[in-house]
Write a protein that holds these residues in place. Structure first.
Motif, PDB file in Angstrom:
ATOM      1  N   PRO A  87       0.829  -1.217   0.000  1.00  0.00           N
ATOM      2  CA  PRO A  87       0.000   0.000   0.000  1.00  0.00           C
ATOM      3  C   PRO A  87       0.859   1.261   0.000  1.00  0.00           C
ATOM      4  O   PRO A  87       1.943   1.302   0.602  1.00  0.00           O
ATOM      5  CB  PRO A  87      -0.812  -0.121   1.294  1.00  0.00           C
ATOM      6  CG  PRO A  87       0.001  -1.013   2.174  1.00  0.00           C
ATOM      7  CD  PRO A  87       0.713  -1.971   1.264  1.00  0.00           C
ATOM      8  N   LEU A  88       0.387   2.279  -0.700  1.00  0.00           N
ATOM      9  CA  LEU A  88       1.050   3.582  -0.628  1.00  0.00           C
ATOM     10  C   LEU A  88       0.857   4.173   0.763  1.00  0.00           C
ATOM     11  O   LEU A  88      -0.029   3.773   1.517  1.00  0.00           O
ATOM     12  CB  LEU A  88       0.493   4.529  -1.696  1.00  0.00           C
ATOM     13  CG  LEU A  88       0.590   4.049  -3.160  1.00  0.00           C
ATOM     14  CD1 LEU A  88       0.244   5.187  -4.110  1.00  0.00           C
ATOM     15  CD2 LEU A  88       1.986   3.506  -3.474  1.00  0.00           C
ATOM     16  N   ALA A  89       1.654   5.167   1.083  1.00  0.00           N
ATOM     17  CA  ALA A  89       1.710   5.675   2.456  1.00  0.00           C
ATOM     18  C   ALA A  89       0.422   6.353   2.902  1.00  0.00           C
ATOM     19  O   ALA A  89       0.153   6.436   4.098  1.00  0.00           O
ATOM     20  CB  ALA A  89       2.881   6.648   2.605  1.00  0.00           C
ATOM     21  N   GLU A  90      -0.365   6.869   1.990  1.00  0.00           N
ATOM     22  CA  GLU A  90      -1.563   7.610   2.377  1.00  0.00           C
ATOM     23  C   GLU A  90      -2.759   7.135   1.578  1.00  0.00           C
ATOM     24  O   GLU A  90      -2.633   6.506   0.526  1.00  0.00           O
ATOM     25  CB  GLU A  90      -1.362   9.113   2.139  1.00  0.00           C
ATOM     26  CG  GLU A  90      -1.027   9.472   0.692  1.00  0.00           C
ATOM     27  CD  GLU A  90      -0.831  10.964   0.503  1.00  0.00           C
ATOM     28  OE1 GLU A  90      -1.699  11.722   0.979  1.00  0.00           O
ATOM     29  OE2 GLU A  90       0.175  11.350  -0.120  1.00  0.00           O
ATOM     30  N   THR A  91      -3.948   7.442   2.118  1.00  0.00           N
ATOM     31  CA  THR A  91      -5.178   7.230   1.372  1.00  0.00           C
ATOM     32  C   THR A  91      -5.536   8.529   0.660  1.00  0.00           C
ATOM     33  O   THR A  91      -5.063   9.602   1.034  1.00  0.00           O
ATOM     34  CB  THR A  91      -6.327   6.816   2.302  1.00  0.00           C
ATOM     35  OG1 THR A  91      -6.485   7.819   3.308  1.00  0.00           O
ATOM     36  CG2 THR A  91      -6.028   5.483   2.960  1.00  0.00           C
ATOM     37  N   PHE A  92      -6.370   8.414  -0.361  1.00  0.00           N
ATOM     38  CA  PHE A  92      -6.690   9.576  -1.180  1.00  0.00           C
ATOM     39  C   PHE A  92      -8.201   9.770  -1.245  1.00  0.00           C
ATOM     40  O   PHE A  92      -8.955   8.810  -1.426  1.00  0.00           O
ATOM     41  CB  PHE A  92      -6.139   9.395  -2.608  1.00  0.00           C
ATOM     42  CG  PHE A  92      -4.649   9.265  -2.667  1.00  0.00           C
ATOM     43  CD1 PHE A  92      -3.851  10.388  -2.857  1.00  0.00           C
ATOM     44  CD2 PHE A  92      -4.033   8.026  -2.515  1.00  0.00           C
ATOM     45  CE1 PHE A  92      -2.474  10.270  -2.908  1.00  0.00           C
ATOM     46  CE2 PHE A  92      -2.658   7.900  -2.562  1.00  0.00           C
ATOM     47  CZ  PHE A  92      -1.869   9.036  -2.763  1.00  0.00           C
ATOM     48  N   ARG A  93      -8.621  11.007  -1.089  1.00  0.00           N
ATOM     49  CA  ARG A  93     -10.035  11.317  -1.210  1.00  0.00           C
ATOM     50  C   ARG A  93     -10.387  11.713  -2.646  1.00  0.00           C
ATOM     51  O   ARG A  93     -11.536  11.638  -3.054  1.00  0.00           O
ATOM     52  CB  ARG A  93     -10.426  12.440  -0.255  1.00  0.00           C
ATOM     53  CG  ARG A  93     -10.045  12.179   1.198  1.00  0.00           C
ATOM     54  CD  ARG A  93     -11.088  12.765   2.112  1.00  0.00           C
ATOM     55  NE  ARG A  93     -12.410  12.206   1.866  1.00  0.00           N
ATOM     56  CZ  ARG A  93     -12.844  11.030   2.336  1.00  0.00           C
ATOM     57  NH1 ARG A  93     -12.049  10.302   3.093  1.00  0.00           N
ATOM     58  NH2 ARG A  93     -14.054  10.596   2.052  1.00  0.00           N
ATOM     59  N   ARG A  94      -9.399  12.160  -3.370  1.00  0.00           N
ATOM     60  CA  ARG A  94      -9.633  12.519  -4.767  1.00  0.00           C
ATOM     61  C   ARG A  94      -9.416  11.306  -5.664  1.00  0.00           C
ATOM     62  O   ARG A  94      -8.801  10.320  -5.260  1.00  0.00           O
ATOM     63  CB  ARG A  94      -8.676  13.647  -5.189  1.00  0.00           C
ATOM     64  CG  ARG A  94      -8.758  14.894  -4.320  1.00  0.00           C
ATOM     65  CD  ARG A  94     -10.047  15.645  -4.552  1.00  0.00           C
ATOM     66  NE  ARG A  94     -10.117  16.877  -3.796  1.00  0.00           N
ATOM     67  CZ  ARG A  94     -11.184  17.663  -3.742  1.00  0.00           C
ATOM     68  NH1 ARG A  94     -12.269  17.330  -4.404  1.00  0.00           N
ATOM     69  NH2 ARG A  94     -11.169  18.769  -3.029  1.00  0.00           N
ATOM     70  N   ARG A  95      -9.880  11.465  -6.874  1.00  0.00           N
ATOM     71  CA  ARG A  95      -9.729  10.359  -7.823  1.00  0.00           C
ATOM     72  C   ARG A  95      -8.449  10.475  -8.638  1.00  0.00           C
ATOM     73  O   ARG A  95      -8.304   9.824  -9.661  1.00  0.00           O
ATOM     74  CB  ARG A  95     -10.968  10.292  -8.731  1.00  0.00           C
ATOM     75  CG  ARG A  95     -12.195   9.786  -7.977  1.00  0.00           C
ATOM     76  CD  ARG A  95     -13.474   9.875  -8.795  1.00  0.00           C
ATOM     77  NE  ARG A  95     -14.552   9.173  -8.134  1.00  0.00           N
ATOM     78  CZ  ARG A  95     -15.236   9.639  -7.091  1.00  0.00           C
ATOM     79  NH1 ARG A  95     -14.944  10.849  -6.604  1.00  0.00           N
ATOM     80  NH2 ARG A  95     -16.196   8.917  -6.546  1.00  0.00           N
ATOM     81  N   THR A  96      -7.574  11.295  -8.192  1.00  0.00           N
ATOM     82  CA  THR A  96      -6.243  11.394  -8.791  1.00  0.00           C
ATOM     83  C   THR A  96      -5.210  11.214  -7.690  1.00  0.00           C
ATOM     84  O   THR A  96      -5.435  11.607  -6.537  1.00  0.00           O
ATOM     85  CB  THR A  96      -6.038  12.755  -9.487  1.00  0.00           C
ATOM     86  OG1 THR A  96      -6.241  13.798  -8.542  1.00  0.00           O
ATOM     87  CG2 THR A  96      -6.992  12.918 -10.655  1.00  0.00           C
TER      88      THR A  96
END
Length: 682
Positions: free
Chosen positions: A643-652
């Motif tokens: 997994p990447l270090a962070e989660t994303f709220r945007r779709r980019t």
């Protein structure tokens, strides 16, 4: 017999003195002064006759200037009875020797007599009248009063009268601490104010100043070396404008009390000056016709430390004469913290409670987010920090718009609603009128544990009477501050330890930012006074940078936000009771025709793509852009199973790979749905 004659003469003179008193009460009107909390001049107005005439106070004058004046003009001032026989004898001898009047031998008392009862002619009869009036003045006034009245009325060129007006106009400061050259010029000007005006006749002004310096040096008042240095100083050749700090507020104060000559306010001139500069510079960056208003207040007492009505009172291009700090405007999202506070107070949500950010129909009202996008499931903390519209309306629908209006009334704040209409859900997104002044007053509750303070501009306004009741509980107030203090500062601004909220009204007409620390509240409005739209004008991009700069330059420092009160804690999602893990509004219905939520799909990079990131060139590789459509936020990306270090709220998103070759990219949405692609990086 001689004694009888002298007695009769004395009685007669006494009767004459009482029958024809000097016109001391007919002194010309003084200028109105508006001063700050420390007595510093904020704004001064011309007197009724159009002259700048400020009352002098010896205790607030440079002692060296006073000593130089008396030495040059009337060195026996403190001892003579109003007339100096030695000075008159000297003047008479000079008249006989030169055949013309060289000096009049006038004392300061005689000069005051001429100022309060002016006569154009220079004659023996006029001189005798001055002598008689000077003797009368000395019987009625103390020496200190005579000197103060002279320094209030003495002419200094143009429409300047009195030493204070002269010092402000020529040096830009009060005459409390003057340079030696400045003091000498102020001594020299009244003898021939028009011929020696520094802005019109600098050579004559300089020569007169140097004569004063030479004479006081000869009298031993100053050292010869000081004279040489003072003589080299440049003469002020430009008349400066009079102080006009807090100009809109000063105008309002004068309208309220036109009979008062001196009006004290609670404004701090240092903070006022700094914020006016920030407003002026900020408006210039934002473009033509844009104005800026600001109010800074002490949240505990309500004392207003600074109020800026526009980007420049005299800036006609920005309609600077309009005081936008008291203009009714749409507050945008700035009331959202009170909605969340009510919901927390009612036990409906906590910071980690999940809430939906999806289209909804609230009794026919269909709010949309500012960027027209939706984030899916978010926490309450994220919803407030991102200023999402739909979650705020879900909560307002639950607590009730009438309760929000009622709580704001406790803060002494009335929303301007259409006549005859009850408050609706739209007030949560700016669907009501509110002034910056009222908004700052409401936010004093957030900065002071839920207790609002009425804003005060004068020490005479009572600050002891509290407003009706607490706006929010201390626990709810702390939760709001904890969330708002976590909002990232605008680009380029340092973290200051403040909590703040931005807002943007419909059509980009108003941009807002309101911030607070543990003591002060600062509100900023940006927009056009005529209500015109400014494309791209938002609270975060336009008002927030001004807010942070104003806080930094105000000189008040940053007071830490208060610690959590008893019962106020921030729980993780796993620690919440089941009833608080997700908020569901009982009144909302899905949007008619709303599309069914699709599973996530990776649209870049496409399946099987070969992408050149620079690995083959031996240079530092570029980041790989990632983009999806569909799915429910938040999104978790995995690269080659990690997994990447962070989660994303945007779709980019973006990813920087460690090396080239084949990689597998996977995205997982909040519903657990996945999508994957395989790509070759080179």
């Amino acid at each position: 017999m001689l004694a009888v004659v002298l007695t009769i003469g004395a009685i007669s003179l006494d009767h004459l003195d009482k029958a024809y008193p000097p016109p001391l009460e007919n002194v010309s009107a003084l200028s109105h002064e508006v001063v700050d909390r420390n007595g510093a001049l904020l704004r001064v107005y011309t007197a009724s006759d159009g002259r700048w005439r400020l009352k002098a106070d010896i205790d607030r004058l440079d002692p060296q200037f006073v000593e130089m004046l008396i030495t040059y003009e009337d060195r026996r001032f403190w001892s003579h009875p109003g007339v100096d026989p030695a000075a008159l004898a000297r003047a008479a001898v000079q008249l006989l020797v030169n055949g013309r009047i060289v000096s009049g031998g006038s004392t300061l008392s005689m000069q005051l007599a001429r100022l309060i009862e002016p006569r154009e002619e220079r004659s023996f009869s006029a001189k005798f009248r001055q002598i008689a009036r000077a003797l009368q003045i000395e019987r009625r006034l103390a020496k200190r009063e005579i000197l103060e009245r002279y320094l209030t009325l003495a002419p200094y060129g143009g429409n300047l009268e009195g030493v204070r007006a002269a010092s402000l106009a020529w040096f830009g400061k009060e005459p409390q601490k003057l340079a030696l050259s400045e003091a000498a010029l102020l001594v020299a000007l009244p003898q021939s104010p028009e011929a020696r005006r520094p802005d019109r006749h600098p050579e004559m002004a300089e020569a007169a100043r140097d004569r004063v310096l030479a004479r006081v040096a000869k009298a031993g008042i100053i050292a010869e070396g000081e004279v040489e240095r003072a003589s080299r100083a440049q003469i002020a050749t430009r008349r400066l404008p009079m102080p006009a700090f807090a100009a809109h507020l000063a105008d309002a104060a004068l309208r309220t009390a036109p009979e008062r000559r001196r009006i004290p306010l609670l404004i701090d001139r240092g903070a006022q000056s700094a914020l006016e500069a920030v407003a002026r510079e900020g408006a210039q960056r934002l473009g033509q016709k844009v104005s800026v208003a600001m109010i800074m207040a002490d949240a505990r007492s309500g004392a207003v430390l600074a109020r800026v009505g526009s980007a420049g009172y005299f800036d006609s291009a920005r309609a600077g004469w309009i005081d936008m700090s008291v203009a009714q405007r749409s507050p945008g999202s700035t009331l959202k913290p009170f909605i969340y506070g009510l919901a927390m107070e009612d036990g409906l949500v906590m910071q980690a409670t999940m809430i939906e950010d999806r289209p909804g129909n609230f009794h026919g009202y269909r709010p949309r987010n500012f960027d027209m996008e939706y984030q899916g499931d978010v926490t309450v903390r994220q919803a407030l920090q991102m200023s999402l519209n739909v979650p705020a309306i879900r909560l307002l629908d639950a607590v009730g718009p009438a309760r929000l209006v009622s709580r704001l009334r406790r803060a002494g704040v009335e929303l301007a609603l259409p006549k005859g209409e009850a408050p609706g859900l739209a007030i949560g997104l700016g669907g009501a009128g509110l002034t910056l002044e009222a908004l700052v007053q409401a936010y004093t509750a957030l900065a002071d544990r839920g207790e609002a303070s009425a804003l005060r501009y004068s020490a005479e306004e009572s600050g002891d009477t509290p407003l009706s009741a607490a706006v929010l509980t201390p626990q709810a107030t702390w939760q709001i501050a904890d969330m708002l203090s976590g909002v990232a500062p605008p680009q380029g601004a340092p973290r200051l330890g403040i909590a703040y909220k931005t807002g943007t009204s419909y059509g980009y007409r108003d941009a807002w930012a309101v911030g607070y620390d543990g003591r002060h509240v600062l509100g900023v409005w940006v927009g056009r006074p005529d209500g015109g739209s400014v494309p791209g004008l938002t609270g975060y991009l336009a008002a927030a940078p001004i807010l942070f700069e104003a806080f930094s330059r105000s000189g008040t420092g940053i007071t830490p936000l208060p610690p959590a009160p008893a019962g106020a804690i921030r729980l993780a999602a796993a620690e919440l009771p089941l009833s608080l893990r997700r908020f569901s509004s009982p009144h909302v219905t899905p949007m008619a025709g709303a599309p069914v939520e699709a599973a996530p799909e990776i649209v870049f990079p496409p399946e099987g793509a070969r992408i050149d990131l620079g690995f083959s060139g031996g240079t530092d590789a570029s980041r790989l852009a990632l983009k999806i459509i569909g799915g429910r936020a938040p999104f978790r990306w995995l690269a080659n199973g990690r997994p990447l270090a962070e989660t994303f709220r945007r779709r980019t998103a973006s990813w920087k790979p460690d090396g080239g070759g084949t990689s597998t990219l996977t995205v997982i949405d909040a519903a657990g749905r996945t999508a994957s692609v395989r790509v070759f990086l080179e």
